[in-house]
Design a protein around this motif. Structure first.
Motif, PDB file in Angstrom:
ATOM      1  N   ARG A 283     -12.319   2.716  13.760  1.00 48.40           N
ATOM      2  CA  ARG A 283     -11.719   3.937  13.127  1.00 48.40           C
ATOM      3  C   ARG A 283     -11.910   3.761  11.573  1.00 48.40           C
ATOM      4  O   ARG A 283     -12.261   4.716  10.759  1.00 48.40           O
ATOM      5  CB  ARG A 283     -10.425   4.317  13.846  1.00 48.40           C
ATOM      6  N   PHE A 284     -11.226   2.631  11.154  1.00 44.43           N
ATOM      7  CA  PHE A 284     -11.033   2.523   9.755  1.00 44.43           C
ATOM      8  C   PHE A 284     -12.530   2.347   9.125  1.00 44.43           C
ATOM      9  O   PHE A 284     -12.820   2.959   7.831  1.00 44.43           O
ATOM     10  CB  PHE A 284     -10.581   1.100   9.557  1.00 44.43           C
ATOM     11  N   GLN A 285     -13.552   1.794   9.700  1.00 46.66           N
ATOM     12  CA  GLN A 285     -14.862   1.790   9.062  1.00 46.66           C
ATOM     13  C   GLN A 285     -15.707   2.896   9.184  1.00 46.66           C
ATOM     14  O   GLN A 285     -16.388   3.301   8.013  1.00 46.66           O
ATOM     15  CB  GLN A 285     -15.636   0.632  10.113  1.00 46.66           C
ATOM     16  N   GLY A 286     -15.320   3.871  10.014  1.00 48.10           N
ATOM     17  CA  GLY A 286     -15.633   5.472   9.951  1.00 48.10           C
ATOM     18  C   GLY A 286     -15.260   5.912   8.771  1.00 48.10           C
ATOM     19  O   GLY A 286     -15.792   6.788   8.095  1.00 48.10           O
ATOM     20  N   VAL A 287     -13.711   5.789   8.371  1.00 53.47           N
ATOM     21  CA  VAL A 287     -13.411   6.455   7.225  1.00 53.47           C
ATOM     22  C   VAL A 287     -13.729   5.910   6.010  1.00 53.47           C
ATOM     23  O   VAL A 287     -14.127   6.788   5.142  1.00 53.47           O
ATOM     24  CB  VAL A 287     -11.480   6.403   7.280  1.00 53.47           C
ATOM     25  N   LEU A 288     -14.017   4.710   5.764  1.00 53.22           N
ATOM     26  CA  LEU A 288     -14.530   3.822   4.959  1.00 53.22           C
ATOM     27  C   LEU A 288     -15.906   4.531   4.513  1.00 53.22           C
ATOM     28  O   LEU A 288     -16.141   4.814   3.394  1.00 53.22           O
ATOM     29  CB  LEU A 288     -14.409   2.318   5.216  1.00 53.22           C
TER      30      LEU A 288
ATOM     31  N   VAL B 112       0.953  -1.076  -0.173  1.00 50.69           N
ATOM     32  CA  VAL B 112       0.084   0.015  -0.092  1.00 50.69           C
ATOM     33  C   VAL B 112       0.978   1.179  -0.247  1.00 50.69           C
ATOM     34  O   VAL B 112       0.373   2.140  -0.813  1.00 50.69           O
ATOM     35  CB  VAL B 112      -0.997  -0.001   1.251  1.00 50.69           C
ATOM     36  N   GLY B 113       1.851   1.285   0.611  1.00 51.35           N
ATOM     37  CA  GLY B 113       2.818   2.402   0.957  1.00 51.35           C
ATOM     38  C   GLY B 113       2.901   3.004   2.259  1.00 51.35           C
ATOM     39  O   GLY B 113       1.996   3.408   2.747  1.00 51.35           O
TER      40      GLY B 113
ATOM     41  N   LEU C 253     -11.060  20.445  -7.351  1.00 49.55           N
ATOM     42  CA  LEU C 253      -9.819  20.594  -6.708  1.00 49.55           C
ATOM     43  C   LEU C 253      -9.765  20.207  -5.168  1.00 49.55           C
ATOM     44  O   LEU C 253      -8.666  19.840  -4.488  1.00 49.55           O
ATOM     45  CB  LEU C 253      -8.939  21.779  -7.043  1.00 49.55           C
ATOM     46  N   ALA C 254     -10.934  20.871  -4.547  1.00 51.74           N
ATOM     47  CA  ALA C 254     -10.935  20.932  -3.270  1.00 51.74           C
ATOM     48  C   ALA C 254     -11.215  19.410  -2.396  1.00 51.74           C
ATOM     49  O   ALA C 254     -10.874  19.679  -1.170  1.00 51.74           O
ATOM     50  CB  ALA C 254     -11.897  22.125  -2.857  1.00 51.74           C
ATOM     51  N   ALA C 255     -11.656  18.774  -3.135  1.00 48.05           N
ATOM     52  CA  ALA C 255     -12.072  17.338  -2.439  1.00 48.05           C
ATOM     53  C   ALA C 255     -10.934  16.879  -2.275  1.00 48.05           C
ATOM     54  O   ALA C 255      -9.640  16.948  -2.487  1.00 48.05           O
ATOM     55  CB  ALA C 255     -12.735  16.560  -3.594  1.00 48.05           C
ATOM     56  N   ASP C 256     -10.945  15.655  -1.196  1.00 45.23           N
ATOM     57  CA  ASP C 256     -10.016  15.026  -0.507  1.00 45.23           C
ATOM     58  C   ASP C 256      -9.384  14.346  -1.590  1.00 45.23           C
ATOM     59  O   ASP C 256      -9.986  13.576  -2.464  1.00 45.23           O
ATOM     60  CB  ASP C 256     -10.374  14.276   0.732  1.00 45.23           C
ATOM     61  N   GLY C 257      -8.096  14.129  -1.511  1.00 44.40           N
ATOM     62  CA  GLY C 257      -7.219  13.320  -2.380  1.00 44.40           C
ATOM     63  C   GLY C 257      -7.256  11.818  -1.848  1.00 44.40           C
ATOM     64  O   GLY C 257      -8.061  11.621  -0.806  1.00 44.40           O
ATOM     65  N   PRO C 258      -6.701  10.857  -2.427  1.00 42.44           N
ATOM     66  CA  PRO C 258      -6.945   9.389  -2.253  1.00 42.44           C
ATOM     67  C   PRO C 258      -5.808   8.943  -1.357  1.00 42.44           C
ATOM     68  O   PRO C 258      -6.145   7.904  -0.789  1.00 42.44           O
ATOM     69  CB  PRO C 258      -6.553   8.555  -3.676  1.00 42.44           C
ATOM     70  N   ASP C 259      -5.067   9.859  -0.681  1.00 42.31           N
ATOM     71  CA  ASP C 259      -4.166   9.182   0.321  1.00 42.31           C
ATOM     72  C   ASP C 259      -4.730   8.983   1.845  1.00 42.31           C
ATOM     73  O   ASP C 259      -4.082   8.251   2.333  1.00 42.31           O
ATOM     74  CB  ASP C 259      -2.992  10.457   0.330  1.00 42.31           C
ATOM     75  N   LEU C 260      -5.589   9.903   2.080  1.00 46.69           N
ATOM     76  CA  LEU C 260      -6.149   9.618   3.314  1.00 46.69           C
ATOM     77  C   LEU C 260      -6.658   8.187   3.389  1.00 46.69           C
ATOM     78  O   LEU C 260      -6.526   7.571   4.451  1.00 46.69           O
ATOM     79  CB  LEU C 260      -7.224  10.600   3.734  1.00 46.69           C
ATOM     80  N   PRO C 261      -7.651   7.772   2.484  1.00 46.43           N
ATOM     81  CA  PRO C 261      -8.192   6.395   2.724  1.00 46.43           C
ATOM     82  C   PRO C 261      -6.812   5.324   2.679  1.00 46.43           C
ATOM     83  O   PRO C 261      -7.006   4.457   3.474  1.00 46.43           O
ATOM     84  CB  PRO C 261      -9.304   6.284   1.974  1.00 46.43           C
ATOM     85  N   ALA C 262      -6.124   5.519   1.896  1.00 42.37           N
ATOM     86  CA  ALA C 262      -5.046   4.553   1.538  1.00 42.37           C
ATOM     87  C   ALA C 262      -4.353   4.604   2.802  1.00 42.37           C
ATOM     88  O   ALA C 262      -3.878   3.324   3.265  1.00 42.37           O
ATOM     89  CB  ALA C 262      -4.316   4.812   0.457  1.00 42.37           C
ATOM     90  N   ALA C 263      -3.829   5.655   3.615  1.00 39.74           N
ATOM     91  CA  ALA C 263      -2.999   5.591   4.692  1.00 39.74           C
ATOM     92  C   ALA C 263      -3.687   4.937   5.803  1.00 39.74           C
ATOM     93  O   ALA C 263      -3.098   4.263   6.659  1.00 39.74           O
ATOM     94  CB  ALA C 263      -2.750   7.120   5.096  1.00 39.74           C
TER      95      ALA C 263
ATOM     96  N   SER D 285       5.188   5.960  -2.179  1.00 39.40           N
ATOM     97  CA  SER D 285       5.746   4.662  -2.181  1.00 39.40           C
ATOM     98  C   SER D 285       4.645   3.572  -2.380  1.00 39.40           C
ATOM     99  O   SER D 285       3.332   3.888  -1.943  1.00 39.40           O
ATOM    100  CB  SER D 285       6.636   3.784  -1.129  1.00 39.40           C
ATOM    101  N   GLY D 286       4.770   2.466  -2.865  1.00 40.85           N
ATOM    102  CA  GLY D 286       3.688   1.734  -3.177  1.00 40.85           C
ATOM    103  C   GLY D 286       2.472   2.178  -3.893  1.00 40.85           C
ATOM    104  O   GLY D 286       2.591   3.041  -4.746  1.00 40.85           O
ATOM    105  N   LEU D 287       1.295   1.529  -3.549  1.00 41.49           N
ATOM    106  CA  LEU D 287       0.078   2.130  -4.258  1.00 41.49           C
ATOM    107  C   LEU D 287      -0.372   3.529  -3.966  1.00 41.49           C
ATOM    108  O   LEU D 287      -0.773   4.189  -4.973  1.00 41.49           O
ATOM    109  CB  LEU D 287      -0.995   1.267  -3.741  1.00 41.49           C
ATOM    110  N   ARG D 288       0.189   3.772  -2.930  1.00 41.18           N
ATOM    111  CA  ARG D 288      -0.201   5.258  -2.424  1.00 41.18           C
ATOM    112  C   ARG D 288       0.522   6.376  -3.632  1.00 41.18           C
ATOM    113  O   ARG D 288       0.022   7.370  -3.939  1.00 41.18           O
ATOM    114  CB  ARG D 288       0.165   5.705  -1.102  1.00 41.18           C
TER     115      ARG D 288
END
Length: 286
Positions: free
Chosen positions: A277-282, A185-186, A234-244, A191-194
């Motif tokens: 916590r993870f399910q909340g982010v998901l 994942v990174g 452009l203001a929307a969240d990027g993909p790194d937060l859920p990947a992290a 690094s990685g998918l991130r």
């Protein structure tokens, strides 16, 4: 008729009326159930990241064309399915291991079939397939240690071992296997998918700005509408937060494994909190 039935009940031997006491779920069984839930949640997160990656690839190509660029039919291959092909059987092996410990903790023999061997073979094949998507994938050393960890986790529990003994003997393998999944994942945003997702997102952002720059011939109201649309995108969240958060969830697996072997209720509660916590982010991922 009713009186006769009551008399019949009175003549029944006491064992026939005995209520089996409820057996509370221990920490090992709780952690096994939570690991299954974590597997499912991680799969949904990978699906979300894959859909987002594909969308950003397609949208960037369309926006570049709309801004006056040439049509691009040679789009990059998405990396999320390639990474997911490693993570899916990897998490299957995590589930199998916690189920073994749960069975041993309950005094039962773990039910072993070919699931472990099949999942390990899938991990091997998927690691070899990472080369299909250029990225900063795990180093050879991390791959070797992680693959050996997965091999150990794929094996049935030895005869005569108890839950504590199995968990202690395989804790190092669990650590190495999880480190490999995290590296896929990174560990950082490059690094990685991130790292791949960051590149996709930056290309998408550049394409959005390109559309904005191409709107010079629009009327003032049209330019303002275009500006607002692009800025909102452009203001929307990027993909790194859920990947992290996926990396963070994986980090909770080794201590949960140790807690299962030790029958540690506090460790089970900590793992439950990490999963929540993870399910909340998901649930909020867009």
């Amino acid at each position: 008729m009713r009186r006769s039935f009551l008399l019949l009940l009175a003549t029944l031997p006491l064992p026939a009326c005995t209520v089996v006491p409820f057996a509370p779920q221990g920490p090992a069984q709780r952690i096994a159930a939570l690991t299954t839930a974590a597997d499912q949640a991680a799969g949904r997160m990978v699906d979300h990241l894959g859909q987002r990656e594909r969308s950003e690839i397609d949208q960037a190509a369309s926006l570049r064309y709309a801004a006056g660029g040439a049509p691009n039919t040679n789009l990059p291959r998405p990396a999320t399915p390639v990474a997911g092909a490693v993570l899916d059987p990897g998490m299957d092996l995590m589930v199998l291991e916690t189920r073994r410990i749960a069975a041993l903790a309950a005094g039962a023999a773990p039910a072993e079939g070919q699931e472990g061997a099949l999942a390990f073979a899938r991990v091997q094949d998927a690691l070899a397939g990472l080369r299909a998507a250029p990225a900063r994938w795990p180093s050879d050393a991390v791959r070797r240690r992680g693959l050996e960890g997965f091999r150990v986790l794929s094996e049935p529990a030895p005869q005569g071992v108890d839950a504590a003994g199995l968990a202690a003997a395989r804790q190092g393998a669990m650590d190495d296997a999880v480190t490999l999944m995290q590296a896929v994942v990174g560990f950082d945003a490059r690094s990685g998918l991130r790292g791949v997702l960051a590149q996709r997102h930056e290309a998408w952002q550049a394409a959005q700005r390109g559309v904005l720059a191409s709107g010079r011939t629009l009327t003032p109201s049209e330019r303002m509408a275009l500006w607002n649309r692009v800025q909102a995108a452009l203001a929307a969240d990027g993909p790194d937060l859920p990947a992290a958060e996926l990396v963070r969830l994986f980090a909770a697996l080794p201590p949960a494994h140790a807690a299962a072997g030790a029958g540690d209720a506090a460790g089970a509660a900590a793992f439950e909190a990490a999963l929540a916590r993870f399910q909340g982010v998901l649930a909020q991922a867009r």
